[in-house]
Design a protein around this motif. Structure first.
Motif, PDB file in Angstrom:
ATOM      1  N   PHE A 133       4.382  -3.858 -10.844  1.00 27.77           N
ATOM      2  CA  PHE A 133       5.725  -4.416 -10.912  1.00 27.77           C
ATOM      3  C   PHE A 133       6.258  -4.753  -9.524  1.00 27.77           C
ATOM      4  O   PHE A 133       6.115  -3.971  -8.584  1.00 27.77           O
ATOM      5  CB  PHE A 133       6.683  -3.418 -11.568  1.00 27.77           C
ATOM      6  CG  PHE A 133       6.453  -3.216 -13.037  1.00 27.77           C
ATOM      7  CD1 PHE A 133       6.901  -4.146 -13.956  1.00 27.77           C
ATOM      8  CD2 PHE A 133       5.795  -2.079 -13.498  1.00 27.77           C
ATOM      9  CE1 PHE A 133       6.699  -3.959 -15.311  1.00 27.77           C
ATOM     10  CE2 PHE A 133       5.588  -1.881 -14.847  1.00 27.77           C
ATOM     11  CZ  PHE A 133       6.034  -2.821 -15.759  1.00 27.77           C
ATOM     12  N   GLU A 134       6.894  -5.917  -9.431  1.00 29.98           N
ATOM     13  CA  GLU A 134       7.633  -6.295  -8.242  1.00 29.98           C
ATOM     14  C   GLU A 134       9.124  -6.216  -8.537  1.00 29.98           C
ATOM     15  O   GLU A 134       9.553  -6.193  -9.701  1.00 29.98           O
ATOM     16  CB  GLU A 134       7.245  -7.711  -7.809  1.00 29.98           C
ATOM     17  CG  GLU A 134       5.780  -7.857  -7.419  1.00 29.98           C
ATOM     18  CD  GLU A 134       5.489  -9.210  -6.796  1.00 29.98           C
ATOM     19  OE1 GLU A 134       6.174  -9.565  -5.814  1.00 29.98           O
ATOM     20  OE2 GLU A 134       4.582  -9.895  -7.289  1.00 29.98           O
ATOM     21  N   ASP A 135       9.917  -6.181  -7.470  1.00 29.00           N
ATOM     22  CA  ASP A 135      11.359  -6.091  -7.624  1.00 29.00           C
ATOM     23  C   ASP A 135      11.874  -7.258  -8.465  1.00 29.00           C
ATOM     24  O   ASP A 135      11.584  -8.422  -8.193  1.00 29.00           O
ATOM     25  CB  ASP A 135      12.029  -6.121  -6.244  1.00 29.00           C
ATOM     26  CG  ASP A 135      13.523  -5.868  -6.322  1.00 29.00           C
ATOM     27  OD1 ASP A 135      13.927  -4.914  -6.998  1.00 29.00           O
ATOM     28  OD2 ASP A 135      14.285  -6.633  -5.683  1.00 29.00           O
ATOM     29  N   GLY A 136      12.612  -6.926  -9.534  1.00 27.70           N
ATOM     30  CA  GLY A 136      13.187  -7.941 -10.399  1.00 27.70           C
ATOM     31  C   GLY A 136      12.308  -8.381 -11.546  1.00 27.70           C
ATOM     32  O   GLY A 136      12.757  -9.178 -12.391  1.00 27.70           O
ATOM     33  N   ALA A 148      12.434  -4.093 -13.639  1.00 23.31           N
ATOM     34  CA  ALA A 148      12.083  -3.116 -12.623  1.00 23.31           C
ATOM     35  C   ALA A 148      12.862  -3.391 -11.345  1.00 23.31           C
ATOM     36  O   ALA A 148      12.980  -4.537 -10.919  1.00 23.31           O
ATOM     37  CB  ALA A 148      10.582  -3.147 -12.342  1.00 23.31           C
ATOM     38  N   MET A 149      13.390  -2.337 -10.735  1.00 22.43           N
ATOM     39  CA  MET A 149      14.061  -2.409  -9.440  1.00 22.43           C
ATOM     40  C   MET A 149      13.238  -1.617  -8.436  1.00 22.43           C
ATOM     41  O   MET A 149      12.921  -0.454  -8.679  1.00 22.43           O
ATOM     42  CB  MET A 149      15.467  -1.796  -9.518  1.00 22.43           C
ATOM     43  CG  MET A 149      16.443  -2.501 -10.410  1.00 22.43           C
ATOM     44  SD  MET A 149      17.981  -1.535 -10.603  1.00 22.43           S
ATOM     45  CE  MET A 149      18.513  -1.340  -8.906  1.00 22.43           C
ATOM     46  N   HIS A 150      12.921  -2.242  -7.306  1.00 19.00           N
ATOM     47  CA  HIS A 150      12.211  -1.524  -6.250  1.00 19.00           C
ATOM     48  C   HIS A 150      13.209  -0.614  -5.543  1.00 19.00           C
ATOM     49  O   HIS A 150      14.192  -1.079  -4.960  1.00 19.00           O
ATOM     50  CB  HIS A 150      11.595  -2.519  -5.271  1.00 19.00           C
ATOM     51  CG  HIS A 150      10.700  -1.883  -4.261  1.00 19.00           C
ATOM     52  ND1 HIS A 150      10.525  -2.399  -2.986  1.00 19.00           N
ATOM     53  CD2 HIS A 150       9.916  -0.764  -4.311  1.00 19.00           C
ATOM     54  CE1 HIS A 150       9.679  -1.637  -2.313  1.00 19.00           C
ATOM     55  NE2 HIS A 150       9.303  -0.639  -3.096  1.00 19.00           N
ATOM     56  N   THR A 151      12.962   0.696  -5.609  1.00 17.61           N
ATOM     57  CA  THR A 151      13.880   1.680  -5.019  1.00 17.61           C
ATOM     58  C   THR A 151      13.100   2.646  -4.128  1.00 17.61           C
ATOM     59  O   THR A 151      12.990   3.844  -4.420  1.00 17.61           O
ATOM     60  CB  THR A 151      14.651   2.435  -6.121  1.00 17.61           C
ATOM     61  OG1 THR A 151      13.737   2.906  -7.123  1.00 17.61           O
ATOM     62  CG2 THR A 151      15.700   1.548  -6.762  1.00 17.61           C
ATOM     63  N   PRO A 152      12.548   2.163  -3.022  1.00 15.95           N
ATOM     64  CA  PRO A 152      11.734   3.009  -2.147  1.00 15.95           C
ATOM     65  C   PRO A 152      12.576   3.986  -1.335  1.00 15.95           C
ATOM     66  O   PRO A 152      13.807   3.899  -1.292  1.00 15.95           O
ATOM     67  CB  PRO A 152      11.060   1.985  -1.233  1.00 15.95           C
ATOM     68  CG  PRO A 152      12.067   0.879  -1.136  1.00 15.95           C
ATOM     69  CD  PRO A 152      12.674   0.784  -2.514  1.00 15.95           C
TER      70      PRO A 152
END
Length: 295
Positions: A133-136, A148-152
């Motif tokens: 998954f990539e952000d968005g 999906a939201m990228h939340t590193p």
């Protein structure tokens, strides 16, 4: 800046499965209009001292899905867990579905491939997973929209999965009286974690948030569901308008006092390979590596 397709009118049916050995909460997330479902952050049982694995926790989830006549479409890993082993391939073998994780799994694989001296045969391109998954990125669970939201910050590959009015935050946030997860693993960063938390808290106040872990601070019962509004108002690490600098100073000082998770060595080796166990040797035995003076 990514615009996320929030839809609070969709209300997934969420069933939680708590694993007391690792204080992990796994979820079955069902589309209310069909039999489709997803599993989030499953657990494989491990008796570390005995070197023995089991699947009681996973079998409970499998039984639930089977008894309800559900169709498993996704097995979501919010990140590469350092405190429990994933049962995703075991569940997939029984019920099907695609195993998905954040695209930055490749960063984790590159880092810990070196730590564990995995050699050139270990692919560091995320190909052990069915989907990166990539952000968005958007996807479906039956007719139910998800993104999906990228939340590193806790790890480079952390993703928050928003499914209708429910968000599965992994270790990005804990319950309000527990605060946030550590940010001192390789690739972690306290400032990045603060920024990721703000992304989650920018979701609507009524958005339900589901935690990956809870430890029952101050003797309270284990809990795993809260809301964005409650976290914004009451989270002891970021609530009430705490600044980025305040959070970074607190998180850095706190992380310096923490021991490594007791299952970090087996968890990382297995989870960065999508939950696959090491191949057996000629005698049928499987082995993990213990790096010295590294972690």
């Amino acid at each position: 800046m990514t615009t996320y397709p929030v839809d609070l009118s969709v209300k997934p049916e969420v069933t939680a499965f708590f694993d007391p050995a690792t204080n992990t909460i796994s979820y079955v997330v069902k589309d209310p209009t069909s039999s489709a479902c997803a599993v989030v952050d499953s657990v494989m049982d491990l008796d570390y001292a005995a070197g023995r694995i089991a699947f009681e926790h996973a079998d409970e989830i499998i039984k639930f899905i089977t008894d309800k006549g559900l169709k498993l479409e996704w097995l979501i890993e919010t990140h590469v867990h350092a405190d429990h082993l994933s049962a995703a391939p075991y569940i997939q073998n029984k019920l099907g579905g695609k195993i998905g994780i954040g695209k930055n799994i490749t960063v984790v694989q590159d880092t810990f491939g070196k730590v564990f001296n995995e050699g050139t045969e270990f692919q560091r391109d995320g190909s052990q997973f069915d989907w990166l998954f990539e952000d968005g990125d958007t996807y479906q669970i039956g007719s139910m929209p998800a993104f999906a939201m990228h939340t590193p910050g806790h790890t480079p590959a952390c993703m928050t999965h928003v499914i209708g009015n429910a968000a599965f935050v992994g270790d990005t946030l804990f319950m309000p009286d527990s605060g946030s997860a550590r940010a001192d693993f390789p690739g972690g960063d306290a400032g990045m974690l603060y920024d990721s938390i703000q992304k989650v808290l920018a979701l609507p106040d009524e958005m339900r948030l589901f935690m990956c872990h809870d430890y029952g601070p101050n003797g309270r019962d284990i809990r795993w569901e809260t809301t964005v509004g409650d976290e914004k108002a009451h989270n002891i690490h970021v609530g009430g308008g705490k600044t980025r600098d305040e959070f970074v100073a607190m998180r850095t000082a706190r992380d310096a006092t923490l021991d490594m998770p007791k299952l970090i060595i087996p968890s990382l080796q297995i989870n960065m390979k999508a939950g696959q166990l090491p191949p057996p040797d000629t005698s049928g035995r499987r082995f993990l590596k213990v790096p010295l003076d590294t972690l």
